[in-house]
Scaffold this motif. Structure first.
Motif, PDB file in Angstrom:
ATOM      1  N   SER A  45       0.588  -1.198  -0.450  1.00  0.00           N
ATOM      2  CA  SER A  45      -0.109   0.394  -0.067  1.00  0.00           C
ATOM      3  C   SER A  45       0.990   1.192   0.528  1.00  0.00           C
ATOM      4  O   SER A  45       1.811   1.084   0.709  1.00  0.00           O
ATOM      5  N   THR A  46       0.118   2.160  -1.060  1.00  0.00           N
ATOM      6  CA  THR A  46       1.671   3.360  -0.709  1.00  0.00           C
ATOM      7  C   THR A  46       1.797   3.550   0.515  1.00  0.00           C
ATOM      8  O   THR A  46       2.121   4.632   0.888  1.00  0.00           O
ATOM      9  N   SER A  47       0.158   4.052   0.642  1.00  0.00           N
ATOM     10  CA  SER A  47       0.029   4.855   2.436  1.00  0.00           C
ATOM     11  C   SER A  47       0.893   4.154   3.207  1.00  0.00           C
ATOM     12  O   SER A  47       1.476   4.758   4.259  1.00  0.00           O
ATOM     13  N   GLN A  70      -0.725  -2.130  -6.408  1.00  0.00           N
ATOM     14  CA  GLN A  70      -1.063  -2.557  -4.986  1.00  0.00           C
ATOM     15  C   GLN A  70      -1.210  -3.915  -4.301  1.00  0.00           C
ATOM     16  O   GLN A  70      -2.799  -4.067  -4.704  1.00  0.00           O
ATOM     17  N   GLY A 122      -3.931  -3.152  -1.248  1.00  0.00           N
ATOM     18  CA  GLY A 122      -4.204  -1.768  -0.671  1.00  0.00           C
ATOM     19  C   GLY A 122      -5.544  -1.092  -0.205  1.00  0.00           C
ATOM     20  O   GLY A 122      -6.635  -2.083   0.189  1.00  0.00           O
ATOM     21  N   ARG A 123      -5.715  -0.259   0.797  1.00  0.00           N
ATOM     22  CA  ARG A 123      -6.874  -0.564   1.443  1.00  0.00           C
ATOM     23  C   ARG A 123      -7.962   0.782   1.486  1.00  0.00           C
ATOM     24  O   ARG A 123      -6.796   2.246   1.227  1.00  0.00           O
ATOM     25  N   GLY A 124      -8.915   0.912   1.822  1.00  0.00           N
ATOM     26  CA  GLY A 124      -9.569   1.824   1.835  1.00  0.00           C
ATOM     27  C   GLY A 124     -10.676   2.009   3.413  1.00  0.00           C
ATOM     28  O   GLY A 124      -9.438   1.638   4.734  1.00  0.00           O
ATOM     29  N   ARG A 125     -11.781   3.530   3.302  1.00  0.00           N
ATOM     30  CA  ARG A 125     -11.904   3.415   4.289  1.00  0.00           C
ATOM     31  C   ARG A 125     -12.981   2.424   5.284  1.00  0.00           C
ATOM     32  O   ARG A 125     -12.871   1.208   4.890  1.00  0.00           O
ATOM     33  N   TRP A 180      -8.773  -2.075  -0.961  1.00  0.00           N
ATOM     34  CA  TRP A 180      -8.503  -1.114  -2.288  1.00  0.00           C
ATOM     35  C   TRP A 180      -8.093  -2.038  -3.545  1.00  0.00           C
ATOM     36  O   TRP A 180      -6.923  -1.910  -3.215  1.00  0.00           O
ATOM     37  N   PHE A 194      -1.965   6.166  -5.437  1.00  0.00           N
ATOM     38  CA  PHE A 194      -0.974   7.083  -4.995  1.00  0.00           C
ATOM     39  C   PHE A 194      -1.018   7.879  -3.851  1.00  0.00           C
ATOM     40  O   PHE A 194      -2.066   7.842  -2.810  1.00  0.00           O
ATOM     41  N   THR A 195       0.001   8.095  -3.185  1.00  0.00           N
ATOM     42  CA  THR A 195      -0.273   8.407  -1.269  1.00  0.00           C
ATOM     43  C   THR A 195       0.619  10.721  -1.693  1.00  0.00           C
ATOM     44  O   THR A 195       2.021  10.085  -1.629  1.00  0.00           O
ATOM     45  N   LYS A 216     -18.762   4.538  -8.107  1.00  0.00           N
ATOM     46  CA  LYS A 216     -17.533   4.823  -7.279  1.00  0.00           C
ATOM     47  C   LYS A 216     -16.520   4.743  -8.983  1.00  0.00           C
ATOM     48  O   LYS A 216     -16.423   3.404  -9.030  1.00  0.00           O
ATOM     49  N   GLY A 256     -11.781   7.044  -4.658  1.00  0.00           N
ATOM     50  CA  GLY A 256     -11.813   7.524  -3.096  1.00  0.00           C
ATOM     51  C   GLY A 256     -10.803   7.378  -3.027  1.00  0.00           C
ATOM     52  O   GLY A 256      -9.302   7.765  -3.363  1.00  0.00           O
ATOM     53  N   ILE A 257     -10.721   8.261  -1.003  1.00  0.00           N
ATOM     54  CA  ILE A 257      -9.573   9.532  -0.714  1.00  0.00           C
ATOM     55  C   ILE A 257      -9.465   8.991   0.972  1.00  0.00           C
ATOM     56  O   ILE A 257     -10.617   8.768   1.202  1.00  0.00           O
ATOM     57  N   ILE A 280      -4.796   8.643  -2.218  1.00  0.00           N
ATOM     58  CA  ILE A 280      -5.598   8.532  -3.838  1.00  0.00           C
ATOM     59  C   ILE A 280      -5.666   7.548  -4.377  1.00  0.00           C
ATOM     60  O   ILE A 280      -4.665   6.958  -4.893  1.00  0.00           O
ATOM     61  N   GLY A 281      -6.902   6.588  -4.771  1.00  0.00           N
ATOM     62  CA  GLY A 281      -6.842   5.197  -5.519  1.00  0.00           C
ATOM     63  C   GLY A 281      -7.754   5.988  -6.884  1.00  0.00           C
ATOM     64  O   GLY A 281      -9.321   6.131  -6.423  1.00  0.00           O
TER      65      GLY A 281
END
Ligand code: BTN
Length: 267
Positions: free
Chosen positions: A33-35, A57, A60-63, A68, A78-79, A127, A130-131, A149-150
């Motif tokens: 995950s870039t984050s 990723q 990759g993860r979201g809220r 993600w 990207f982050t 969708k 997402g952020i 951001i994805g």
């Protein structure tokens, strides 16, 4: 073998050179995950403007612990690392990023999109992006804000994971053309830089106004849900701090900070 056209980071760097923003780019072909990569940067309090971008990723993860999905070479994942002043409002940064995404999509491929509070970009009820905004602190000291951001860019329908296929789309599907990921990334970063500067000089009202112009379901009956509660009412606007304002049927106005917004069907 999965063939893909790598993101042209030189092009992105060149386009951003004159602006002096986000020009420290870390490009990864694959990562979890870039984050997570951003979070692990040493001296994160001094990394303003660093951009971590990956072709793929694997986690990759979201809220709310959502995944993600990030298939290789199809989207933008990207982050950005920001080092704002101490008392910054993370919620307003998320809203500013949303505004930047809608502007960039419009400028890059002429697509009009909607913002769904607090952090989603939609087109025709599906969708697109997402952020995920995260604050990194040490004790009470804010060290950095990570804006993850994805964007589903050139995904074909088959590239969208089965579990999200009926609720998601991509720019390519929605605009019916292949979209330059480089151009889109440059446009997002330029718009985000402008929006961020507005926040820093205290013009958050301008960001809120732009956000509301693109808001999905504004003035409509919605249900907002979180883990414990669910309230129904009219989505009447945003507070100065970026909370969602909901007027229930007893005329009480609720300030909502973290929830999902689900639109009601018309009776
Ligand atoms: C959401 O819709 O809940 C937010 C999705 C955010 C996804 C991006 S992709 C780049 C960055 N890295 C992650 O793991 N997540 C964010």
């Amino acid at each position: 073998m999965n063939q893909f056209a790598a993101l042209k980071t030189d092009y992105v760097r060149k386009k951003l050179a004159s602006t002096g923003i986000f020009n420290h780019i870390v490009y990864l072909e694959t990562t979890t995950s870039t984050s997570d990569v951003a979070r692990a940067l040493p001296c994160i309090q001094d990394k303003h403007g660093t951009l971590i971008v990956a072709e793929e990723q694997t986690a990759g993860r979201g809220r709310k612990k959502n995944r993600w999905f990030s298939p290789k070479g199809k989207g933008l994942y990207f982050t950005l690392v920001l080092n704002p002043p101490e008392m910054s409002n993370v919620q307003l940064i998320t809203l500013a990023a949303g505004v930047a995404l809608t502007e960039a999509m419009e400028n890059t491929c002429g697509l009009a999109t909607k913002l769904k509070w607090p952090n989603d970009v939609y087109v025709r009820d599906r969708k697109l992006a997402g952020i995920l905004t995260e604050a990194i602190s040490r004790g009470k000291k804010l060290l950095a804000i990570l804006v993850g951001i994805g964007i589903n860019v050139n995904h074909e329908k088959g590239d969208l994971a089965e579990e999200i296929r009926n609720v998601s789309t991509s720019l390519k599907i929605a605009a019916n053309k292949t979209v330059s990921r480089e151009e889109l990334l440059v446009n997002v970063l330029k718009s985000l830089d402008l929006a961020y500067r507005k926040l820093l000089r205290g013009s958050s009202g301008e960001i809120l106004k732009c956000w509301l112009e693109k808001a999905a379901y504004l003035g409509e009956r919605v249900v907002v849900t979180n883990e414990n509660t669910s309230i129904e009412g009219e989505f009447i606007g945003l507070s100065n701090e970026g909370a969602l304002l909901l007027r229930d049927y007893n005329n009480n106005v609720h300030e909502i900070w973290a929830a999902d917004v689900i639109r009601c069907r018309k009776l």
